[in-house]
Design an enzyme around this catalytic site. Structure first.
Site, short mmCIF file in Angstrom:
data_model
loop_
_atom_site.label_atom_id
_atom_site.label_comp_id
_atom_site.label_asym_id
_atom_site.label_seq_id
_atom_site.Cartn_x
_atom_site.Cartn_y
_atom_site.Cartn_z
N GLU A 447 31.39 26.83 47.57
CA GLU A 447 30.33 26.97 48.59
C GLU A 447 29.20 25.94 48.53
O GLU A 447 28.19 26.10 49.20
CB GLU A 447 29.74 28.40 48.56
CG GLU A 447 30.79 29.45 48.85
CD GLU A 447 30.26 30.87 49.03
OE1 GLU A 447 30.99 31.68 49.65
OE2 GLU A 447 29.15 31.17 48.57
N GLU A 544 37.83 33.67 51.54
CA GLU A 544 36.91 34.70 51.02
C GLU A 544 36.43 35.57 52.17
O GLU A 544 35.98 35.06 53.18
CB GLU A 544 35.65 34.06 50.40
CG GLU A 544 35.67 33.89 48.91
CD GLU A 544 34.27 33.62 48.34
OE1 GLU A 544 33.31 34.28 48.78
OE2 GLU A 544 34.16 32.76 47.47
#
Length: 869
Positions: A447, A544
């Site tokens: 991320e 995710e």
């Protein structure tokens, strides 16, 4: 396995003349300690602290991490030092910042948990030795590094207060979540977390050994065998290397010359063309065939090394190419030339204390993933590069691994010493792991592309360029360069989520890393209705996504006292590390279910736990099924979804989290649902503008002609209202195809006396020779609005058959979300959390430890939706 004829290894861990001692900074605490191990587990084993996971101990025991501890021991050298040219003291893993001394001589320092450290002790070692590892608190060190970093701030400084964590974890090369995370506690450990040994050798020594298969243009497999040596002779060492793979009738001998110093040789082994090589396949797509291989190094003066390994053959490609009728690029994996839909979850560390993560722990969790029809896991970048056994098990059972490097949700420094440490880490880990067929991708971080692109840390626009430069320096110019030089056999992406090649084109940082037309996406939304599939992104690859739930009462009970048993207790607030998480679960539950109102607070708490698990299972089912039915279609330029990895597989402690396996391995209802929503053959229903659509989804390798059975039940009766059998339905291999659509109003009209609130639809696919999908369900309304649902009388009889137990369930009425729970008895059921529409159902219990019919009967708690009051 390595057999050394002319070298000597001795282990300094458990054995070898007395144990390790551990003492606190001022010497007031002194005790025996195990290696591998850490300070917390040493204190726990000797009864000096309680279970660190008990109640509020994560905060109570902060003092342990803030102190500086020292490991020491005396050992006798088990060989004659004079006979060996070089003697090394090798640490496979030191956690994290330490000064290492032997006989009061400083050998060196460590500052990276993920590195291997080897110290030359030839001139220091004696007959009796005293070794010391003087640790510095990771918390103090990280704070000091941050203070000394004058260039520009490196956010985030600290975790959110709800996590009760420590600051500046991005300044230390240590398990990032050990300073806290939104699902885990703060236990910044200190210790020798992997093996320690002494290696003594003459002439040369093998440090790394790896095998990489390639499939050539001539339709032939060949193998790159790479060996990294330390040559201590002053002149080159010549000899012969023989590689034998008996099952593949392959034997080759090479003349080699090793130059002085550290260096590598790469041998190219051609696999016998007449041998039928069986490839390694992911779970559900074929066998995980491996071949025994022996590599023998016979060098000058008879110095011989024999290396036994298992070699697997498989190819992997990450396909990013234009899709007809859509902007952007595809993003999917081809294994051995076959596109594979990735089904699985995300892996976090299995414990805050790595020495408690045994082979059995790993086997249980990974086998549970495979048993739920998963074929992949993403090893998330805020934890650890897992131990060798983890990847061995994945190789064996066909679990593909998306391997992040250990950087997560933060920006990182790029000063010279930090980069050098990272380069050593990456080189070591790639060399250590690249022989595993299970690893199909290296990913630079978790991320961090998104963090910069969407400005998580509110960096002023004028300053953003510096951080972009840091990002490229770390992940592209350093990590990527090393990966490409060490391993050409599998793809690399710089981040997750990423737009893949589009991110590269945009200078490694895309404007929108969540773009559904490229790469992979992460997606979380707790404010909308999770039963509504239109809220989910029609992405190329979902790496995710998830929803929280509470673990079972039996799991919570181990770390609580009775005053904690309420949804709003101090404990319940303390364990929730995600801001507003407990309230978000209530809100999500309340959309479709009546909230518990029992006057008994413990009953109310247990009901709440059950409902959060039902809600989580149903939410992730809806989202995963949406990703699976989107694999073969493009709608408004979006689709061709080829991966679904929900967040997260396992838990690090007993707390509310996104996991489907509780700490200790117990299956939540979500994990039972995963077994069905990841089934190789599955019908999936969704509604669009009043039309009910059913898709047939198949991971099977051939087309099948099947019968779709649709059954409509009224909530008030076990007798079906109407049934439909649609025969000759073709479900194509490895695809998702529409097999049925009808307006809900027409369906209800055909099934007389049915309304949205009074009826429910179930359906399954049936083929020849026992081929059958799980039975799926589609709710026509929220269950809190369901009309005709009656409180049922559920009962079960238990019997033993060989090593398993049979539970025969009986119900007097339709029972939604039937849950079987046997408390602390370790094992799993064949099915759980199901909609029971027939009077009888058989469920199998697979025990993980010895139990009995009597134990199971007395522990069994049966719950269905109407037991919640």
């Amino acid at each position: 396995c390595c057999r050394c004829c002319r070298c000597c290894r001795c282990c300094c861990g458990a054995g070898g003349g007395g144990g390790w001692r551990l003492r606190s900074g001022n010497g007031s605490v002194s005790l025996g300690a195990e290696v591998p191990g850490c300070v917390h587990t040493a204190l726990l084993r000797r009864g000096l602290i309680q279970d660190p996971y008990y109640r509020f101990n994560d905060v109570m025991y902060r003092w342990i991490s803030l102190d500086n501890w020292t490991y020491s021991r005396t050992f006798k050298t088990p060989f004659d030092v004079r006979k060996w040219q070089k003697v090394n003291l090798v640490f496979e893993g030191v956690d994290t910042v330490a000064q290492i001394l032997l006989n009061n001589v400083t050998l060196g320092r460590t500052d990276n948990m993920f590195n291997r450290y080897s110290f030359d002790i030839t001139s220091v070692i004696q007959e009796v030795n005293f070794v010391e590892v003087r640790f510095l608190s990771a918390v103090s060190y990280a704070a000091e590094q941050s203070r000394c970093h004058k260039a520009h701030s490196i956010p985030p400084a600290c975790p959110p207060p709800v996590q009760k964590g420590e600051c500046h974890v991005n300044f230390i090369r240590k398990e990032q979540c050990s300073f806290s995370w939104d699902w885990g506690p703060s236990f910044p450990t200190q210790g020798i977390w992997k093996d320690v040994r002494i290696e003594a050798y003459n002439l040369y020594h093998l440090i790394y050994f790896s095998l990489t298969p390639f499939f050539g243009n001539a339709q032939q497999w060949h193998l790159e065998v790479e060996s990294v040596f330390d040559v201590v002779s002053s002149k080159p060492v010549a000899g012969l290397v023989t590689v034998i793979i008996p099952k593949l009738q392959t034997q080759q001998t090479f003349s080699v010359k090793l130059q002085p110093g550290e260096g590598s040789i790469v041998l190219l082994v051609n696999i016998n063309k007449s041998s039928d090589v069986e490839a390694w396949w992911p779970n559900g797509h074929g066998k995980q065939t491996g071949y025994n291989m022996t590599t023998t190094f016979v060098m000058e003066a008879g110095y011989q090394i024999e290396k036994f390994s298992k070699v697997y053959f498989r190819t992997v490609e990450l396909v990013q190419e234009p899709i007809p009728g859509s902007p952007g690029l595809s993003f999917y994996f081809r294994i051995n030339g076959r596109p594979i839909f990735i089904k699985g979850s995300n892996w976090i560390p299995a414990d805050s204390f790595q020495d408690r993560v045994t082979y059995d722990t790993l086997r249980l969790l990974l086998k549970s993933a495979a048993d739920a029809n998963m074929n992949a896991l993403r090893v998330w970048g805020g934890g650890v590069y897992e131990q060798d056994e983890f990847y061995d098990i994945c190789d064996e059972i066909g679990i593909m691994i998306w391997q992040d490097f250990m950087f997560a949700c933060a920006l990182y420094p790029t000063d010279q010493s930090y980069l050098e440490s990272v380069r050593a880490e990456v080189s070591h880990q790639v060399r250590r792991l690249k022989s595993h067929p299970s690893i199909i991708l290296w990913s630079g971080n978790n991320e961090n592309e998104a963090a910069i692109a969407t400005n998580w840390f509110s960096i002023p626009p004028a300053d953003i360029g510096v951080y972009v430069q840091d990002y490229i320096t770390l992940y592209v110019k350093n990590i990527r360069e090393i990966v490409l030089s060490e391993d050409r056999s599998r793809p690399f992406v710089a981040s997750s989520p990423t737009n893949g090649l589009e991110s590269v084109k945009e200078g490694w940082l895309s404007q929108n890393p969540y773009d559904t037309h490229y790469g992979d996406t992460h997606f979380y939304d707790y404010s909308n209705d999770c039963w509504n599939w239109t809220m989910y992104p029609k992405t190329r690859f979902a790496s995710e996504y998830g929803f929280q739930s509470w673990p079972s009462f039996s799991t919570i009970e181990k770390v609580t006292s009775p005053e904690d048993w309420s949804y709003t207790s101090n404990f319940s607030l303390h364990r929730q590390h995600h801001e507003g998480g407990n309230f978000q679960m209530l809100e999500e539950v309340g959309r479709h279910f009546k909230l518990p109102k029992s006057p008994d607070p413990v009953k109310k708490f247990k009901d709440m736990i059950y409902l959060t698990q039902v809600m989580q299972a149903q939410c992730i089912k809806t989202e995963t099924e949406f990703y699976r039915f989107s694999q073969s279609e493009i709608i408004k330029g979006e689709g061709h979804t080829m991966g679904a990895l929900y967040w997260q597989l396992n838990d690090i402690w007993q707390a509310p989290s996104w996991a489907s396996l509780e700490y200790g391995g117990k299956w939540k209802l979500l994990h039972y649902f995963a077994q069905n929503f990841f089934a190789p053959l599955l019908p999936v229903a969704y509604e669009d503008k009043g039309i009910l659509h059913i898709y047939g989804i198949s991971d099977l390798h051939v087309d099948h002609k099947l019968t779709l059975k649709v059954v409509v039940h009224s909530w008030s009766s076990l007798e079906p209202v109407c049934t439909l059998a649609k025969e000759g339905v073709t479900v194509k291999a490895q695809s998702a195809v529409p097999v049925y659509n009808e307006s809900i109003s027409d369906l209800l009209e055909r099934c007389r006396n049915c309304t949205r609130k009074s009826c429910v639809v179930t359906f399954c696919l049936v083929g020849e020779e026992g081929l059958q999908s799980p039975t799926n369900h589609h709710f026509l309304s929220s269950l809190k609005d369901a009309v005709g649902l009656e409180k049922t009388h559920l009962s079960a009889s238990v019997s033993k058959q060989d090593d398993i137990y049979i539970f025969v369930l009986q119900t007097t009425a339709i029972a939604p979300f039937v849950s079987l729970d046997v408390g602390n008895i370790k094992g799993r059921f064949s099915d759980n959390g199901f909609l029971m529409t027939e009077e009888k159902k058989m469920v199998v219990f697979y025990p993980w430890e010895p139990t009995s019919v009597e134990e199971l009967e007395s522990s069994l708690i049966l719950t269905s939706l109407l037991d919640v009051v």
